[in-house]
Design a protein around this motif. Structure first.
Motif, PDB file in Angstrom:
ATOM      1  N   UNK A  62       0.802  -1.220   0.000  1.00 48.86           N
ATOM      2  CA  UNK A  62       0.000   0.000   0.000  1.00 48.86           C
ATOM      3  C   UNK A  62       0.838   1.275   0.000  1.00 48.86           C
ATOM      4  N   UNK A  63       2.155   1.137  -0.177  1.00 48.61           N
ATOM      5  CA  UNK A  63       3.003   2.325  -0.258  1.00 48.61           C
ATOM      6  C   UNK A  63       2.594   3.194  -1.448  1.00 48.61           C
ATOM      7  N   UNK A  64       2.467   4.488  -1.208  1.00 54.39           N
ATOM      8  CA  UNK A  64       2.065   5.438  -2.254  1.00 54.39           C
ATOM      9  C   UNK A  64       3.335   5.940  -2.936  1.00 54.39           C
ATOM     10  N   UNK A  65       3.527   5.522  -4.183  1.00 50.35           N
ATOM     11  CA  UNK A  65       4.812   5.752  -4.851  1.00 50.35           C
ATOM     12  C   UNK A  65       4.631   6.352  -6.241  1.00 50.35           C
ATOM     13  N   UNK A  97       3.121   6.813 -15.244  1.00 52.09           N
ATOM     14  CA  UNK A  97       1.762   6.823 -14.705  1.00 52.09           C
ATOM     15  C   UNK A  97       1.692   7.812 -13.543  1.00 52.09           C
ATOM     16  N   UNK A  98       0.496   8.065 -13.094  1.00 52.33           N
ATOM     17  CA  UNK A  98       0.340   8.904 -11.911  1.00 52.33           C
ATOM     18  C   UNK A  98       0.675   8.088 -10.664  1.00 52.33           C
ATOM     19  N   UNK A  99       0.841   8.764  -9.549  1.00 62.19           N
ATOM     20  CA  UNK A  99       1.181   8.071  -8.304  1.00 62.19           C
ATOM     21  C   UNK A  99       0.087   7.075  -7.936  1.00 62.19           C
ATOM     22  N   UNK A 130      10.671   0.383  -8.200  1.00 58.62           N
ATOM     23  CA  UNK A 130      11.472   0.167  -6.997  1.00 58.62           C
ATOM     24  C   UNK A 130      12.773   0.966  -7.065  1.00 58.62           C
ATOM     25  N   UNK A 131      13.412   0.986  -8.221  1.00 53.44           N
ATOM     26  CA  UNK A 131      14.667   1.741  -8.374  1.00 53.44           C
ATOM     27  C   UNK A 131      14.413   3.238  -8.199  1.00 53.44           C
TER      28      UNK A 131
END
Length: 419
Positions: free
Chosen positions: A187-190, A195-197, A216-217
């Motif tokens: 559920x981390x907001x990244x 794309x959008x967050x 991830x990078x």
């Protein structure tokens, strides 16, 4: 032939039979000792001494018996043939054991064994054909050469879904000789490139493993050296093949699992509070629970803690097996379960050799976001406002993660490993 000659020959024949059985027993006993010592290279002199002594005793006995036989060639031709066979057996067995000693106790031999095993195991993996096989991974900076990061991905494929239910970075650090697991909470907001967050677990659904790598990078600054992916069904199969995993449940966890469909098969809804062995269906259900506290963690934090607990239990079970038992078990797992990966044959063999050399007894665990460095937020995702996790300070998050994975002493931030 008079009665005395008959009794003598009968006596010699019985002695021959006893020697044959003795040779077979010697082989069984020595093979058993070999199996128990294959994964223990610290007592090489003792093991080699045992091999040589056993061979010397056996060959000496066979030669002595051959001398007795030659004194009575005319009346004991069959006995001579039998002992000739035993002598050949002793010679072949001697060569075999010397070869085993070479393979087990020399660097060249160990590497040869691992390469043979690696080639065999790799042939059973499901190589990702959509990846370019000749594509070279980015050259690592010198300070990162001692670290290998493999992304373990558990994909939910229920009713056409393809979200990543679990994302764990398995790290092999050859500098501090450690194996580590880092859970990245779904559920981390990244930031998702192109794309959008959104939540981290949506990256795979949008662009497959490549987009998950890039996400991830971008957000964590951690490059990945490969991935291994299974779905729920494959996860269950692996647990069942190894004979289940040991898990400790609280009263609330046991009650919840027995009255909900997290354990999908009703026949398996009979878990109890305390320590027990769970089968694949039960372990999968346990790994997915998030609405009941583990006693120290709640919500998705509890879910990732449970997933790490199961992986640690698998590791504890496998590390107790010698290399022969482990080889048969891995063969069964990879025959029955297709694990998808983009790791090349050479990389696989190299990683296998590195992992065996570490001789690690336990796994280290961590989780992102770390305690005290996140907040729960509600954001617009599609048409709905949904809850997400946001790190309060991304720089601190990256520094914490880097320190845990790389053993980076340049960071002054104290890492607080997850339970």
């Amino acid at each position: 032939m008079d009665k005395d000659d008959f009794e003598k020959n009968k006596y010699r024949s019985n002695i021959g039979d006893m020697d044959t059985n003795k040779s077979a027993n010697d082989l069984d006993q020595l093979s058993h000792r070999l199996g128990n010592k294959m994964d223990d290279f610290q007592d090489e002199d003792t093991f080699l001494y045992e091999i040589n002594k056993s061979l010397a005793d056996q060959v000496s006995g066979e030669l002595e018996e051959e001398n007795v036989i030659t004194k009575d060639r005319s009346t004991n031709k069959r006995k001579k043939k039998k002992n000739k066979g035993l002598k050949i057996f002793a010679a072949v067995f001697s060569v075999f054991m010397l070869l085993v000693a070479f393979l087990v106790f020399t660097p060249v031999g160990k590497k040869l064994i691992l390469n043979i095993a690696g080639n065999y195991i790799y042939g059973k993996l499901d190589y990702d054909e959509n990846k370019e096989k000749d594509k070279e991974r980015p050259v690592k900076p010198k300070e990162e050469e001692h670290v290998i990061n493999i992304l373990l991905v558990g994909v939910e494929e229920i009713q056409g879904a393809s979200n990543t239910d679990s994302m764990i970075i398995a790290t092999m650090n050859t500098k501090d000789k450690s194996l580590k697991l880092t859970s990245l909470m779904r559920d981390l907001y990244v930031e998702i490139p192109g794309y959008s967050k959104n939540r981290l677990n949506s990256a795979y659904a949008k662009g497959g493993i490549d987009l998950l790598y890039d996400t991830i990078k971008l957000n964590f600054g951690i490059p990945l050296d490969g991935y291994a992916k299974v779905n729920f069904e494959k996860f269950e199969s692996i647990i069942d093949i190894i004979g289940g995993v040991e898990v400790t449940l609280t009263e609330k966890e046991a009650s919840y699992l027995n009255r909900t469909n997290y354990i999908s098969n009703p026949a398996n809804r009979k878990v109890v509070a305390g320590k027990q062995i769970m089968n694949g269906n039960q372990a999968l259900g346990y790994s997915r629970v998030r609405k009941v506290s583990t006693g120290t963690e709640s919500n998705d934090f509890g879910r990732t803690q449970r997933q790490r607990a199961v992986l640690n239990s698998i590791f504890d079970k496998l590390k107790s097996k010698n290399i022969i038992e482990l080889g048969f078990l891995m063969d069964k797992i990879l025959t029955e379960v297709k694990i998808e990966t983009d790791i090349t044959q050479k990389e696989f063999n190299d990683y296998l050799e590195e992992a065996v050399s570490l001789k690690v007894n336990q796994l280290e665990n961590y989780r992102i976001p770390a305690d005290g460095n996140y907040q729960n937020s509600k954001v617009q995702l599609g048409k709905l406002m949904q809850e997400v996790l946001e790190p309060k300070d991304w720089d601190t998050t990256r520094a914490d993660l880097r320190k845990f994975i790389y053993g980076d002493t340049t960071s002054t931030v104290e890492v607080k490993p997850a339970e």
